[in-house]
Design a protein around this motif. Structure first.
Motif, short mmCIF file in Angstrom:
data_model
loop_
_atom_site.label_atom_id
_atom_site.label_comp_id
_atom_site.label_asym_id
_atom_site.label_seq_id
_atom_site.Cartn_x
_atom_site.Cartn_y
_atom_site.Cartn_z
N LEU A 6 0.86 -1.18 0.00
CA LEU A 6 0.00 0.00 0.00
C LEU A 6 0.90 1.23 0.00
N TYR A 7 0.78 2.03 -1.05
CA TYR A 7 1.65 3.20 -1.20
C TYR A 7 1.01 4.41 -0.51
N ASN A 31 -0.17 6.52 2.95
CA ASN A 31 -0.79 6.10 4.21
C ASN A 31 -2.14 5.40 4.01
N GLY A 32 -2.57 5.30 2.74
CA GLY A 32 -3.82 4.60 2.46
C GLY A 32 -5.04 5.48 2.47
N ARG A 91 -6.78 2.06 1.53
CA ARG A 91 -6.71 1.18 2.69
C ARG A 91 -7.98 0.33 2.81
N TYR A 98 3.30 -0.89 4.07
CA TYR A 98 3.24 0.49 3.61
C TYR A 98 4.56 0.89 2.95
#
Length: 328
Positions: A211-212, A214-215, A256, A274
């Motif tokens: 996940l690039y 902070n979502g 997210r 992350y």
């Protein structure tokens, strides 16, 4: 289908990029609507497997062709979808990406001019860049970095739109311009780098989901069946309806939340990992589809979870097939 031919018993429709994700679905739907279909693709990102089930149909023809060169065929309508559409693919050869958008548009518009065929341009929400207006309406000029890594696609598509409207004004070409927002579903390329395909492939293999950022960045995801219905509806409108028209799902979802949904729907043991957000990645992307609702009578109907279940099933089958091939 409202497309008509003045000289043939069935209309002949050209779909450039017809072996791609959305293009293959359009080819299939056009055949169901009793059209003869010419699928033109150079197979740079298109996949013959996407159209393999259509190859035995006598009304379906495949032309291995690059739209950077003219195509001489007789057609009654054109869907121009030829261009790498994911960052992984369009950044691999950015000069060629721009050429495909611009030269491809010129060649297909030239074909439309010669044949009198209406032509639909698959433009993109990327013309809005990293938007400062939410949701994005068609009259928003966008916030695009013309020197950035994504500009080959963003600016290529913006220039293609300019060409379409100039050909319309100067030559009377009947045009339709659709701005496509994030689309997902069966026949997505598993390695295209898009968030839905990435997350599903990782989840099915119990790998960490990357996940690039902070979502909290958001997207709106439109199931491919809904997208194709919207594009066909646009092509069926009167000549006065040119667009541009946003085609997408106006329901936002954080990245997210998407990751958590896919983990739950796959029953995966994947964790979330992350990583830094890529440069120039838009923070929010969401269409205002008021114009599509008014002028096309269209709105998406597929719930995100329902669409994800179907997409997960597709990728599960793909992985099972690949495993079987390796064991032979």
């Amino acid at each position: 289908m409202q497309i008509r031919s003045s000289t043939r018993s069935r209309p002949v429709v050209l779909v450039t990029g017809g072996a791609g994700f959305i293009g293959a679905h359009i080819c299939e739907c056009l055949l169901v609507r009793d059209c003869d279909v010419i699928c033109a693709d150079n197979f740079y990102t298109g996949n013959i497997d996407n159209i393999a089930h259509l190859l035995g149909n006598p009304r379906f023809e495949v032309a291995r062709h690059d739209v950077n060169f003219p195509l001489y065929v007789e057609v009654d309508a054109i869907f121009n979808l030829a261009c790498p559409a994911s960052p992984v693919h369009y950044q691999r050869d950015p000069v060629q990406t721009t050429k495909t958008s611009v030269q491809g548009a010129i060649h297909m518009l030239g074909l439309a001019k010669r044949t009198g065929a209406p032509i639909l341009q698959a433009s993109t929400s990327e013309v809005y860049g990293d938007p400062t207006v939410h949701p994005q309406t068609e009259d928003y000029g966008g916030n695009v970095d013309v020197t950035g890594f994504r500009a080959c696609y963003d600016e290529g598509k913006r220039c293609a739109e300019t060409l379409f409207f100039d050909y319309h004004r100067q030559h009377g070409i009947e045009i339709k311009v659709a701005r496509i927002f994030n689309t997902y579903g069966p026949r997505m390329h598993p390695g295209d780098g898009r968030v839905v395909s990435n997350f599903i492939m990782q989840a099915l293999q119990n790998q960490p989901i990357t996940l690039y950022g902070n979502g909290d960045q958001s997207r709106s995801f439109c199931y491919v069946d809904d997208m194709v219905e919207g594009l066909l509806a646009l092509m069926e409108t009167p000549a006065a309806v040119t667009g541009p028209i946003n085609i997408g799902n106006p329901v936002e979802c954080t990245i997210r939340d998407l990751a958590q949904r896919i983990i739950a729907l796959t029953g995966s043991a994947s964790s979330i990992e992350y990583r830094p957000l890529p440069a120039q990645d838009p923070v929010r992307r969401c269409p205002d589809i008021g114009r599509a609702e008014r002028e096309l009578g269209w709105a998406p109907r597929t719930d995100l979870d329902d669409g994800l279940v179907r997409t997960i099933a597709y990728f599960r089958d793909q992985l099972a097939t690949a495993a079987t091939m390796r064991s032979v």
